[in-house]
Design an enzyme around this catalytic site. Structure first.
Site, PDB file in Angstrom:
ATOM      1  N   HIS A 162      -8.166   1.492  -4.707  1.00 24.50           N
ATOM      2  CA  HIS A 162      -9.161   1.242  -3.649  1.00 24.50           C
ATOM      3  C   HIS A 162      -9.853   2.570  -3.378  1.00 24.50           C
ATOM      4  O   HIS A 162      -9.290   3.444  -2.727  1.00 24.50           O
ATOM      5  CB  HIS A 162      -8.414   0.701  -2.414  1.00 24.50           C
ATOM      6  CG  HIS A 162      -9.274   0.488  -1.220  1.00 24.50           C
ATOM      7  ND1 HIS A 162      -8.758   0.280   0.042  1.00 24.50           N
ATOM      8  CD2 HIS A 162     -10.620   0.433  -1.066  1.00 24.50           C
ATOM      9  CE1 HIS A 162      -9.741   0.113   0.913  1.00 24.50           C
ATOM     10  NE2 HIS A 162     -10.883   0.219   0.262  1.00 24.50           N
ATOM     11  N   ASP A 200      -4.583   3.772  -2.408  1.00 18.11           N
ATOM     12  CA  ASP A 200      -5.724   4.170  -1.586  1.00 18.11           C
ATOM     13  C   ASP A 200      -6.190   5.586  -1.915  1.00 18.11           C
ATOM     14  O   ASP A 200      -5.431   6.539  -1.764  1.00 18.11           O
ATOM     15  CB  ASP A 200      -5.327   4.110  -0.102  1.00 18.11           C
ATOM     16  CG  ASP A 200      -5.177   2.684   0.391  1.00 18.11           C
ATOM     17  OD1 ASP A 200      -6.130   1.904   0.232  1.00 18.11           O
ATOM     18  OD2 ASP A 200      -4.096   2.342   0.928  1.00 18.11           O
ATOM     19  N   SER A 258       0.839  -1.193   0.000  1.00 15.11           N
ATOM     20  CA  SER A 258       0.000   0.000   0.000  1.00 15.11           C
ATOM     21  C   SER A 258       0.873   1.241   0.000  1.00 15.11           C
ATOM     22  O   SER A 258       1.639   1.487   0.937  1.00 15.11           O
ATOM     23  CB  SER A 258      -0.910   0.019   1.222  1.00 15.11           C
ATOM     24  OG  SER A 258      -1.549   1.279   1.296  1.00 15.11           O
ATOM     25  N   GLY A 263       0.747  -2.324   4.195  1.00 17.36           N
ATOM     26  CA  GLY A 263       1.288  -0.964   4.180  1.00 17.36           C
ATOM     27  C   GLY A 263       2.411  -0.796   5.168  1.00 17.36           C
ATOM     28  O   GLY A 263       3.577  -1.013   4.844  1.00 17.36           O
ATOM     29  N   SER A 264       2.056  -0.470   6.413  1.00 18.68           N
ATOM     30  CA  SER A 264       3.083  -0.106   7.394  1.00 18.68           C
ATOM     31  C   SER A 264       4.057  -1.246   7.682  1.00 18.68           C
ATOM     32  O   SER A 264       5.259  -1.011   7.803  1.00 18.68           O
ATOM     33  CB  SER A 264       2.431   0.390   8.686  1.00 18.68           C
ATOM     34  OG  SER A 264       1.462  -0.521   9.122  1.00 18.68           O
ATOM     35  N   HIS A 269      -1.039  -1.274  -4.380  1.00 21.25           N
ATOM     36  CA  HIS A 269      -2.331  -0.881  -3.812  1.00 21.25           C
ATOM     37  C   HIS A 269      -2.360   0.634  -3.637  1.00 21.25           C
ATOM     38  O   HIS A 269      -1.465   1.215  -3.017  1.00 21.25           O
ATOM     39  CB  HIS A 269      -2.533  -1.598  -2.478  1.00 21.25           C
ATOM     40  CG  HIS A 269      -3.892  -1.419  -1.895  1.00 21.25           C
ATOM     41  ND1 HIS A 269      -4.988  -2.121  -2.345  1.00 21.25           N
ATOM     42  CD2 HIS A 269      -4.337  -0.609  -0.900  1.00 21.25           C
ATOM     43  CE1 HIS A 269      -6.057  -1.754  -1.634  1.00 21.25           C
ATOM     44  NE2 HIS A 269      -5.685  -0.831  -0.758  1.00 21.25           N
ATOM     45  N   MET A 305     -12.050   4.799  -1.533  1.00 19.99           N
ATOM     46  CA  MET A 305     -12.773   5.037  -0.277  1.00 19.99           C
ATOM     47  C   MET A 305     -13.406   6.417  -0.395  1.00 19.99           C
ATOM     48  O   MET A 305     -13.017   7.374   0.276  1.00 19.99           O
ATOM     49  CB  MET A 305     -11.788   4.955   0.904  1.00 19.99           C
ATOM     50  CG  MET A 305     -11.343   3.530   1.190  1.00 19.99           C
ATOM     51  SD  MET A 305      -9.870   3.487   2.232  1.00 19.99           S
ATOM     52  CE  MET A 305      -8.608   3.662   0.988  1.00 19.99           C
ATOM     53  N   MET A 339     -12.119  -5.574   4.310  1.00 10.24           N
ATOM     54  CA  MET A 339     -11.359  -4.648   5.154  1.00 10.24           C
ATOM     55  C   MET A 339     -11.211  -5.273   6.534  1.00 10.24           C
ATOM     56  O   MET A 339     -12.202  -5.648   7.167  1.00 10.24           O
ATOM     57  CB  MET A 339     -12.087  -3.308   5.302  1.00 10.24           C
ATOM     58  CG  MET A 339     -12.103  -2.430   4.064  1.00 10.24           C
ATOM     59  SD  MET A 339     -10.471  -2.015   3.394  1.00 10.24           S
ATOM     60  CE  MET A 339      -9.674  -1.225   4.793  1.00 10.24           C
ATOM     61  N   GLY A 364      -1.538   1.501   9.559  1.00 13.12           N
ATOM     62  CA  GLY A 364      -0.936   1.263  10.869  1.00 13.12           C
ATOM     63  C   GLY A 364      -1.879   0.837  11.976  1.00 13.12           C
ATOM     64  O   GLY A 364      -1.517   0.905  13.148  1.00 13.12           O
ATOM     65  N   ASP A 371      -7.232  -6.201   3.555  1.00  7.78           N
ATOM     66  CA  ASP A 371      -6.569  -4.910   3.675  1.00  7.78           C
ATOM     67  C   ASP A 371      -6.695  -4.398   5.100  1.00  7.78           C
ATOM     68  O   ASP A 371      -7.802  -4.170   5.592  1.00  7.78           O
ATOM     69  CB  ASP A 371      -7.247  -3.938   2.685  1.00  7.78           C
ATOM     70  CG  ASP A 371      -6.565  -2.586   2.606  1.00  7.78           C
ATOM     71  OD1 ASP A 371      -5.492  -2.415   3.211  1.00  7.78           O
ATOM     72  OD2 ASP A 371      -7.119  -1.702   1.919  1.00  7.78           O
ATOM     73  N   MET A 430      -8.834   8.441  -0.866  1.00 12.66           N
ATOM     74  CA  MET A 430      -9.727   8.837   0.242  1.00 12.66           C
ATOM     75  C   MET A 430     -10.211  10.260   0.011  1.00 12.66           C
ATOM     76  O   MET A 430      -9.433  11.113  -0.415  1.00 12.66           O
ATOM     77  CB  MET A 430      -8.956   8.780   1.566  1.00 12.66           C
ATOM     78  CG  MET A 430      -8.314   7.442   1.850  1.00 12.66           C
ATOM     79  SD  MET A 430      -7.447   7.522   3.419  1.00 12.66           S
ATOM     80  CE  MET A 430      -6.686   5.902   3.460  1.00 12.66           C
TER      81      MET A 430
END
Ligand code: DX5
Ligand code: ZN
Length: 215
Positions: free
Chosen positions: A64, A34, A7, A195-196, A32, A66, A135, A143, A173, A36
């Site tokens: 993705h 994201d 991500s 991601g993190s 990936h 959102m 999700m 995180g 995810d 938002m």
């Protein structure tokens, strides 16, 4: 074969090109991405121009969305090079139409489910999507810790697809790391977003192999 989608949300934005190349070379399958809007989720992230630049890295961009009313943005992200476009079942009144719109734009169509949304939301669109995104955290931020109840939902989605004789991808995810990945894979996930934990790993290639269960 378990696939991994880093991500970009967890990358270093001052050297984002390098951070994309790094994960591509480490064996990532998709990137990936994201999106938002500050409305469907509290946070704001990347837009189509960043998508267009990220798509030049060679990895398929997994967008993705959102955002509320994702139908307004599908053609934009398809034109920006996204290969997979996932919308939230909660974000559109017309999910079925939205999925058709994604496929008509030449992309793989995905449906994402928030932690509190039942897998039953997929029942009447089985066959109309190529990917179900479960999700495992509340969307909006990287995180966070995985919500254990969502692992059961991964299994329920896989069962529902198997019963229908469909082999859509089951993507997860949120909170994916070397500890949670084996449980998610055992439940039926075959595409893991990270991601993190991935960007925080000392050796990203080893992390990707670990998540795939290859180490
Ligand atoms: C959260 C995003 C995720 C996020 C995952 O809303 O959809 O893709 O980047 O981050 P981690 O792997 O840190 O939970
Ligand atoms: Zn995501």
């Amino acid at each position: 074969m378990i696939k991994v989608a880093p991500s970009l949300l967890a990358a270093d934005y001052l050297k984002i090109g390098e951070d994309i190349r790094r994960v591509a070379e480490a064996g990532a399958d998709w990137l990936h991405f994201d999106v938002m809007d500050g409305s469907f989720v509290p946070n704001v992230s990347f837009g189509p121009e960043m998508c267009r630049r990220a798509a030049t890295c060679g990895l398929p961009v997994d967008a993705h969305l959102m955002v509320v009313k994702p139908e307004k943005h599908i053609e934009t992200f398809a034109a920006a090079g996204a290969k997979i476009i996932t919308v939230h079942a909660e974000a559109t009144v017309h999910l079925h139409r939205c999925l058709q719109q994604i496929r008509a734009a030449g992309c793989m169509a995905g449906v994402a489910l928030n932690p509190a949304t039942s897998h039953e939301a997929l029942r009447y669109v089985l066959g109309d999507f190529d990917l179900a995104l479960v999700m495992t955290v509340n969307p909006g931020f990287g995180g966070q810790k995985l919500i254990p109840a969502c692992i059961d939902k991964v299994a329920a989605v896989r069962r529902m697809l198997d019963d229908a004789g469909l082999n859509a991808i089951v993507e997860v995810d949120g909170g994916v790391n070397l500890d949670t990945a084996p449980r998610l894979v055992a439940a039926g996930a075959d595409m893991l977003v990270a991601g993190s934990a991935l960007y925080g790993a000392k050796d990203v290639a080893a992390f990707i192999r670990g998540v795939r269960g290859e180490n």
